[in-house]
Design a protein around this motif. Structure first.
Motif, PDB file in Angstrom:
ATOM      1  N   SER A  75      33.882  39.344  43.334  1.00  0.00           N
ATOM      2  CA  SER A  75      33.579  38.787  42.009  1.00  0.00           C
ATOM      3  C   SER A  75      34.838  38.767  41.157  1.00  0.00           C
ATOM      4  O   SER A  75      35.653  39.696  41.219  1.00  0.00           O
ATOM      5  N   CYS A  76      34.972  37.731  40.375  1.00  0.00           N
ATOM      6  CA  CYS A  76      36.109  37.625  39.456  1.00  0.00           C
ATOM      7  C   CYS A  76      35.884  38.575  38.276  1.00  0.00           C
ATOM      8  O   CYS A  76      34.810  38.540  37.648  1.00  0.00           O
ATOM      9  N   PRO A  77      36.866  39.418  37.938  1.00  0.00           N
ATOM     10  CA  PRO A  77      36.689  40.362  36.818  1.00  0.00           C
ATOM     11  C   PRO A  77      36.652  39.677  35.455  1.00  0.00           C
ATOM     12  O   PRO A  77      36.209  40.258  34.473  1.00  0.00           O
ATOM     13  N   GLN A  78      37.109  38.409  35.387  1.00  0.00           N
ATOM     14  CA  GLN A  78      37.174  37.703  34.122  1.00  0.00           C
ATOM     15  C   GLN A  78      35.959  36.819  33.855  1.00  0.00           C
ATOM     16  O   GLN A  78      35.720  36.401  32.736  1.00  0.00           O
TER      17      GLN A  78
END
Length: 233
Positions: A75-78
């Motif tokens: 998953s993208c942290p942003q």
């Protein structure tokens, strides 16, 4: 006081020895034994065949495959974007899975329909995450053996109706899945010829069902040079 401490220490040592006795008994193990399906993750192209309740070990395999793919999800942290990384060969060598389930009646499909629905949803997510090659990573082939095939005049109108509903709704009327439910028994020669033509690596067939059908499936495996493993039914 010193004698009391010495006596207490001796008593503790004696109890410890009694509790941890060294028994000189020879023990022999015959085995270990496991099921044929333990080789699933070392296989390149696996064909899972289950009849009726014989689908139980195959359902466990499908769950394990789905679980291993989920470990590659990132998953993208942003933002909320998620994707699946390529599966390392150390975790799984599978390139393709064909799942074949034969049932006599429609009601029998209810046993594991929630699991198959979850697998279809996961597969859709994995394909949309820039993994188009996963679209046919797991192909499901469902058969209701008591139903009449299109070649039978008594069943042709039913099959045409079911095909129309599936085309319009993108769902199987019998199971609620996207994959089609075929009427009658599989044409093993046609099915295995298609599997061989996919050329996804060496094929191993894992079977769980009655002995009579096992002999038929094994015969076709020998014809196409597929490995055959039978689970006790």
């Amino acid at each position: 006081m010193a004698n009391a401490n010495f006596s207490r220490k001796n008593n503790n040592l004696r109890r410890l020895k009694e509790r941890n006795k060294t028994v000189k008994v020879k023990c022999f193990l015959d085995g270990p034994y496991g099921t044929g399906t333990r080789e699933i993750f070392e296989t390149e192209h696996a064909v899972l065949i289950g009849t009726g309740i014989g689908v139980t070990p195959m359902a466990s395999i499908l769950q394990s495959i789905a679980a291993r793919y989920k470990t590659t999800m990132r998953s993208c942290p942003q933002c909320a974007y998620t994707w699946f990384q390529e599966m390392p060969k150390s975790l799984m060598k599978l390139k393709k899975v064909d799942f074949i389930w034969l049932n006599r009646a429609q009601k029998s499909f209810e046993w594991f329909i929630s699991l198959l629905t979850e697998i279809e949803i996961d597969k859709t997510r994995m394909v949309s995450s820039l993994n188009p090659h996963l679209n046919h990573f797991i192909d499901m082939h469902l058969y209701i053996t008591s139903a009449k095939q299109k070649t039978d005049m008594n069943g042709i109108f039913l099959q045409i109706t079911l095909d129309m509903i599936r085309k319009e709704k993108n769902k199987n009327f019998i199971t609620g899945l996207q994959c089609k439910t075929e009427a009658g028994r599989p044409n093993w020669n046609k099915l295995f010829r298609k599997i061989a033509a996919e050329n996804k690596g060496h094929v191993k067939v894992f079977f769980c069902g009655p002995s009579a059908l096992a002999k038929i499936v094994k015969h076709h495996c020998e014809k196409y040079k597929f490995d055959f493993v039978k689970e006790q039914f």
